[in-house]
Design a protein around this motif. Structure first.
Motif, PDB file in Angstrom:
ATOM      1  N   GLU A   1       0.828  -1.204   0.000  1.00  0.00           N
ATOM      2  CA  GLU A   1       0.000   0.000   0.000  1.00  0.00           C
ATOM      3  C   GLU A   1       0.866   1.259   0.000  1.00  0.00           C
ATOM      4  O   GLU A   1       0.547   2.243  -0.667  1.00  0.00           O
TER       5      GLU A   1
ATOM      6  N   LEU B   1       2.045   1.806  -3.408  1.00  0.00           N
ATOM      7  CA  LEU B   1       1.029   2.425  -4.257  1.00  0.00           C
ATOM      8  C   LEU B   1       0.993   3.937  -4.053  1.00  0.00           C
ATOM      9  O   LEU B   1       0.781   4.708  -4.987  1.00  0.00           O
ATOM     10  N   ASP B   2       1.225   4.367  -2.802  1.00  0.00           N
ATOM     11  CA  ASP B   2       1.235   5.794  -2.489  1.00  0.00           C
ATOM     12  C   ASP B   2       2.379   6.508  -3.205  1.00  0.00           C
ATOM     13  O   ASP B   2       2.313   7.697  -3.487  1.00  0.00           O
TER      14      ASP B   2
ATOM     15  N   SER C   1      -0.466  -4.778 -11.454  1.00  0.00           N
ATOM     16  CA  SER C   1       0.034  -3.768 -10.524  1.00  0.00           C
ATOM     17  C   SER C   1      -0.368  -4.105  -9.081  1.00  0.00           C
ATOM     18  O   SER C   1      -1.235  -4.960  -8.843  1.00  0.00           O
TER      19      SER C   1
ATOM     20  N   GLU D   1      -2.176  -2.907  -6.740  1.00  0.00           N
ATOM     21  CA  GLU D   1      -3.505  -2.910  -6.127  1.00  0.00           C
ATOM     22  C   GLU D   1      -4.236  -4.242  -6.308  1.00  0.00           C
ATOM     23  O   GLU D   1      -5.053  -4.615  -5.476  1.00  0.00           O
TER      24      GLU D   1
ATOM     25  N   VAL E   1      -2.817  -6.495  -3.677  1.00  0.00           N
ATOM     26  CA  VAL E   1      -3.375  -6.086  -2.389  1.00  0.00           C
ATOM     27  C   VAL E   1      -4.790  -6.630  -2.212  1.00  0.00           C
ATOM     28  O   VAL E   1      -5.143  -7.164  -1.162  1.00  0.00           O
ATOM     29  N   SER E   2      -5.584  -6.531  -3.271  1.00  0.00           N
ATOM     30  CA  SER E   2      -6.970  -6.943  -3.141  1.00  0.00           C
ATOM     31  C   SER E   2      -7.072  -8.449  -2.839  1.00  0.00           C
ATOM     32  O   SER E   2      -7.852  -8.867  -1.983  1.00  0.00           O
TER      33      SER E   2
ATOM     34  N   HIS F   1      -5.834  -9.044   0.751  1.00  0.00           N
ATOM     35  CA  HIS F   1      -6.842  -8.621   1.723  1.00  0.00           C
ATOM     36  C   HIS F   1      -7.865  -9.712   1.948  1.00  0.00           C
ATOM     37  O   HIS F   1      -8.294  -9.980   3.061  1.00  0.00           O
TER      38      HIS F   1
END
Ligand code: GDP
Ligand code: MG
Length: 470
Positions: free
Chosen positions: A183, A186-187, A431, A433, A436-437, A440
Motif C-alpha cells: 500500500e 502504491l502511495d 500492478s 492494487e 493487495v486486493s 486482503h
C-alpha cells in the motif's frame, strides 16, 4: 440475539435434572453484591478470597420482597474477581444441592434481585467479547463439551489453548506486513520503488499456501477418523461388487443375482475391522447403456466416486477385459493420483480369462488383489490391506492439530484460493492494487476464523449452539 451489555447474568451451568449438586453461575458488575444479599457464611462474599469455596446458606425469596429464614439451601459459594474469571467480569458460582426446585428458587431469587437469565453460550460470549479468548477458542469450548474420544479432547484442548489461533495469527500478520508495504508502494506510485521484493512475496505466499493446505488436509483426515473412511466399490455390472460387499460384511445385505444391473442404487454399509471404522458403498455397475434407470445409477456412482476416500475397482477374472472394463478405467483415471485405489480381480475360483497384463499396465504395476467373493477366498486379506491403508492415511504420529470445524474449513479454503490468486496476479505482472486486493481477501478469511472480523449473524449462530450456562 446476544446482548453486548455488561449487565449481570445468571444460569444453571450443570445439566438439567436431579443430581448430587448443581452449579449456578452469576457474572457481571453486580454478581458479588447480588449473591451476598442471599448468602450467609463465615465470610461475606465481597471479602472472600477468590477461588476459595465458602460454606454457607443461600436464602430463597418466598415472596417478591421477603426471604424466609427457614427456606434456604446449604451451599458452597466461590467468588472470582474481575478480570481473573472465565468471563473477565466479577463472577460467583453457587454450588447447591442438585434439585430442580432448589436451582429454580435460587435463579428466581437472583433474577428478582436484578440479574438477567443468560442466553445459551453467553458466559463464553463474554469471555470472547472481553478479549480473553478468540472465536476459535470459544468454539473449542463447545467442542470439548461434546468430545467423545481421546483424540477429540486433545484436539479441542489444542484449539482452546490457542495453538491453532496463534498459528493463524502468525500467518495473517505476515500477509498484513506485505500488504502494508504494498500500500505504501502504491502511495509512491510515480517513483516506481519496490518496497517488497517480489521474491519475498512469493516466499510468504508459498509458506501460507503450505500451512493452509496442510490444515485443509487435516480436515479430511479428521473426518475419516470421525465418520469412517468412505470406500466405494466400482466396476462394470456382474463382476461381483455386491458379492464382495457381502463377503466383507459376512452377511447377505446386498442383493446378488446373475442378471447384470441388479444394483441400481447406492447401498451403504458400515463395517468395523480392528477398531477401524469404514463405510462401504456398493454401486451400480458402470457400462454403456441407454436404460434411463441404469444411467441414473451410473450418475450416482460417479458422484460417489468424487467423495470417496478409497476406491475398490473390481474386475471379473473369469471373462476377458472388454469395452465396459475400459469405460470403468476411464472413469477412475482422474482418481489415480489423488485417491487410494485397490484393484481387485474377482472370481478366482473360476478358470481365468482376464488379461492381467492390461490391468497391470493400468495400475502402473501396483499390487492387484485376487479374490473369490463367492468362496470367501482372499477377503480377510483384502480387509486387512484396506485397514492398513486407512490407518496410514489417518495416522497422526506428531499429534498435529486437526481442523474439524466446517466454518474454519470454509474460511481456510477461501484464504487458500486468495493466496493462489495473488500469486497468479504477481506472476502476470499486474500492478500492486490487484495483489493487495487478493491478499486482503486472504487476511480477511484467516481473520474470520479467530473472530478478528465477524458478522453478528455468524456470532449468533456459533453461540446459539452452546448450552445455557456455558
Ligand atoms: N464363481 C464366482 N461367481 C461370483 C463371484 N462373485 C460373484 N459371483 C457371481 O457373479 C454374479 C454377479 O454378482 P454380483 O455381486 O451381483 O455382481 P455386481 O453386479 O458387480 O454387484 C452372481 O451370480 C454372483 O454369484 C466369485 O467370486 N466367483
Ligand atoms: Mg451389484
Amino acid at each position: 440475539m446476544l446482548n453486548q451489555n455488561n449487565d449481570t447474568i445468571t444460569a444453571i451451568s450443570t445439566p438439567e435434572g436431579e443430581g448430587a449438586i448443581a452449579i449456578i453461575r452469576i457474572s457481571g458488575p453486580l454478581a458479588i453484591e447480588l449473591s451476598e444479599k442471599f448468602f450467609t457464611g463465615k465470610t461475606k462474599l465481597s471479602q472472600a478470597s477468590p477461588g476459595k469455596l465458602q460454606l454457607g446458606k443461600f436464602y430463597f425469596l418466598t415472596s417478591p420482597d421477603s426471604r424466609s429464614p427457614e427456606i434456604h439451601d446449604q451451599v458452597m459459594a466461590v467468588v472470582f474477581n474481575a478480570p481473573h474469571s472465565y468471563t473477565t467480569e466479577d463472577m460467583v458460582e453457587i454450588h447447591c444441592h442438585g434439585s430442580r426446585f432448589i436451582t429454580k428458587k435460587i435463579i428466581e431469587t437472583l433474577v428478582n434481585a436484578g440479574a438477567r437469565l443468560a442466553e445459551p453460550g453467553e458466559f463464553t460470549f463474554r469471555a470472547f467479547i472481553n478479549g480473553r479468548i478468540d472465536l476459535s477458542q470459544a468454539e473449542a469450548v463447545a467442542d470439548l463439551i461434546k468430545a467423545g474420544s481421546d483424540l477429540e479432547i486433545k484436539n479441542s484442548l489444542q484449539q482452546l489453548e490457542g495453538y491453532f489461533s496463534d498459528n493463524l495469527k502468525k500467518l495473517r500478520s505476515k500477509l498484513v506486513e506485505i500488504v502494508s508495504l504494498l500500500e505504501l508502494e502504491l502511495d509512491f506510485a510515480e517513483e516506481e520503488v519496490e518496497f517488497v521484493k517480489r521474491n519475498r512475496m512469493f516466499e510468504i505466499i508459498d509458506e501460507i499456501e503450505v500451512s493452509v493446505q496442510r490444515y485443509l488436509q487435516s480436515f479430511d483426515r479428521a473426518k475419516i477418523m470421525r465418520e469412517g473412511a468412505r470406500v466405494v466399490l466400482v466396476g462394470k455390472p456382474n463382476v461381483g461388487k455386491s458379492s464382495l460387499l457381502n463377503a466383507l460384511l459376512k452377511e447377505n445385505r446386498a442383493i446378488v443375482t446373475e442378471f447384470p444391473g441388479t444394483t441400481r442404487d447406492v447401498l451403504e454399509e458400515q463395517v468395523s475391522i480392528n477398531d477401524t471404522r469404514f463405510r462401504i458403498f456398493d454401486t451400480a455397475g458402470i457400462c454403456s447403456t441407454t436404460n434411463p434407470i441404469e444411467i441414473e445409477g451410473i450418475r450416482r456412482t460417479k458422484a460417489l466416486m468424487k467423495e470417496a476416500d478409497f476406491l475398490l475397482v473390481v474386475y471379473d477374472g473369469s471373462s476377458s477385459f472388454d469395452a465396459d472394463d475400459e469405460l470403468v478405467f476411464t472413469e477412475i483415471e482422474p482418481y489415480l493420483q489423488s485417491s487410494d485405489i485397490i484393484f481387485i480381480i474377482n472370481k478366482k475360483d473360476k478358470p481365468q480369462k482376464i488379461q492381467v497384463e492390461i490391468i497391470e499396465k493400468i495400475t502402473h504395476n501396483s499390487r492387484i488383489v485376487k479374490v473369490s467373493a463367492l468362496e470367501n477366498v482372499g477377503i480377510s486379506e483384502l480387509g486387512l490391506q484396506l485397514i492398513t491403508r486407512i490407518n496410514a492415511r489417518v495416522s497422526n504420529p506428531n499429534g498435529e492439530y486437526l481442523v474439524t470445524n466446517i466454518r474454519h474449513k470454509k474460511s481456510l479454503s477461501l484464504a487458500l484460493s486468495a493466496v493462489r490468486n495473488a500469486r497468479g496476479v504477481i506472476e502476470q505482472g499486474y500492478s500492486g492494487e490487484f495483489i493487495v486486493s487478493e491478499l486482503h481477501e486472504a487476511i480477511e478469511n484467516l481473520g474470520k476464523i479467530i473472530g478478528a472480523i465477524t458478522s453478528e449473524e455468524v456470532l449468533n449462530n456459533i453461540f446459539a449452539s452452546f448450552c445455557i450456562g456455558k
